[in-house]
Design a protein around this motif. Structure first.
Motif, short mmCIF file in Angstrom:
data_model
loop_
_atom_site.label_atom_id
_atom_site.label_comp_id
_atom_site.label_asym_id
_atom_site.label_seq_id
_atom_site.Cartn_x
_atom_site.Cartn_y
_atom_site.Cartn_z
N VAL A 27 0.84 -1.19 0.00
CA VAL A 27 0.00 0.00 0.00
C VAL A 27 0.88 1.25 0.00
O VAL A 27 1.87 1.33 0.72
CB VAL A 27 -0.95 0.01 1.22
N ARG A 28 0.49 2.21 -0.83
CA ARG A 28 1.18 3.50 -0.85
C ARG A 28 0.59 4.38 0.25
O ARG A 28 -0.62 4.59 0.31
CB ARG A 28 0.92 4.13 -2.24
N LEU A 29 1.47 4.88 1.13
CA LEU A 29 1.02 5.70 2.26
C LEU A 29 1.02 7.17 1.88
O LEU A 29 2.00 7.66 1.31
CB LEU A 29 1.94 5.49 3.46
N ILE A 30 -0.04 7.87 2.20
CA ILE A 30 -0.02 9.33 2.09
C ILE A 30 0.72 9.89 3.30
O ILE A 30 1.54 10.80 3.17
CB ILE A 30 -1.46 9.90 2.00
N ASP A 31 0.45 9.33 4.46
CA ASP A 31 1.15 9.72 5.70
C ASP A 31 2.04 8.57 6.15
O ASP A 31 1.53 7.52 6.55
CB ASP A 31 0.13 10.04 6.81
N LYS A 32 3.33 8.79 6.10
CA LYS A 32 4.26 7.69 6.48
C LYS A 32 4.31 7.52 8.00
O LYS A 32 4.64 6.47 8.51
CB LYS A 32 5.65 7.98 5.93
N GLN A 33 3.97 8.59 8.71
CA GLN A 33 3.89 8.54 10.17
C GLN A 33 2.52 9.06 10.59
O GLN A 33 1.96 9.92 9.91
CB GLN A 33 4.96 9.45 10.78
N PRO A 34 1.99 8.56 11.70
CA PRO A 34 0.72 9.10 12.19
C PRO A 34 0.84 10.60 12.45
O PRO A 34 1.90 11.10 12.84
CB PRO A 34 0.51 8.35 13.51
N ARG A 35 -0.26 11.29 12.24
CA ARG A 35 -0.31 12.71 12.59
C ARG A 35 -1.64 12.96 13.32
O ARG A 35 -2.48 12.07 13.39
CB ARG A 35 -0.18 13.58 11.34
#
Lengths: 137, 137
Positions: free
Chosen positions: A99-107
């Protein structure tokens, strides 16, 4: 990871006040909070229905994500948010699975949740959000 | 009428098998039923997540509603279904409150539910379904 439930459904609307009136007066639901998320250039309104929230999203800037969405596709269903436990590990797992992440880390998202978005190109067209309640401090 | 919960979320996909694999292998959910609804020209796959189902919809005919939706807008979120009690009365109530009904009377949907759709022109852009479990016979 298996989502525990659907945390919310995001719906893009042109006019928050009119859409709130529809959900309240026609469907009988109760708007319990209105919140502006400046970073996302939206004003949001929340309704609880069973385990899940309806999150109405009005753009505060035509160049923001909801403004652009409405310009392209009109009002309507925008994203689907699953509640998960262990958001960072879950992100790593879904990324490993392609899966391609828009957010690589939680925000931080609305209502103080930790959130991250997955790109609709790798989720069969559905803009997908994963959410987790932060641990009590 | 106040919906008790979100009964399901309908998601239009081009290829049911590939989308099922994503929901199962990436998100860890379990497809518990596949059903063809000939009248709607769709093949559906169901996943339970908390109180709510994800209903994936693959068109069996390009001229059917899902075929046309995908041609126009691509894959993605298609409709939102609320569970209500007293579907006939609820339809009458929302019509009195100005909602345009796609189904003036309940009809049978997937999983044996009684269902009716509200037109997105009067629901601020969201194709909305109301559902009720039929009374036990």
């Amino acid at each position: 990871m298996i989502p525990t439930h659907i945390e919310h459904i995001g719906i893009a609307v042109k006019n928050l006040e009119e859409a709130i009136a529809y959900y309240e007066k026609v469907l009988g639901m109760d708007c319990y909070a209105i919140e502006e998320v400046q970073e996302q250039k939206v004003k949001t309104a929340f309704f609880q229905v069973g385990q899940t929230k309806i999150e109405l999203l009005e753009s505060t800037d035509p160049a923001g994500p909801i403004g652009k969405f409405i310009e392209k596709r009109g009002e309507g269903l925008h994203h689907l948010a699953f509640a998960v436990q262990g958001l960072e590990d879950t992100l790593a797992t879904v990324a490993e699975r392609g899966v391609r992440l828009i957010d690589k880390q939680p925000r931080k998202g609305a209502e103080g949740l930790n959130i991250a978005f997955l790109h609709p190109k790798s989720t069969y067209g559905t803009l997908t959000e994963l959410c987790e309640k932060p641990a009590a401090e």
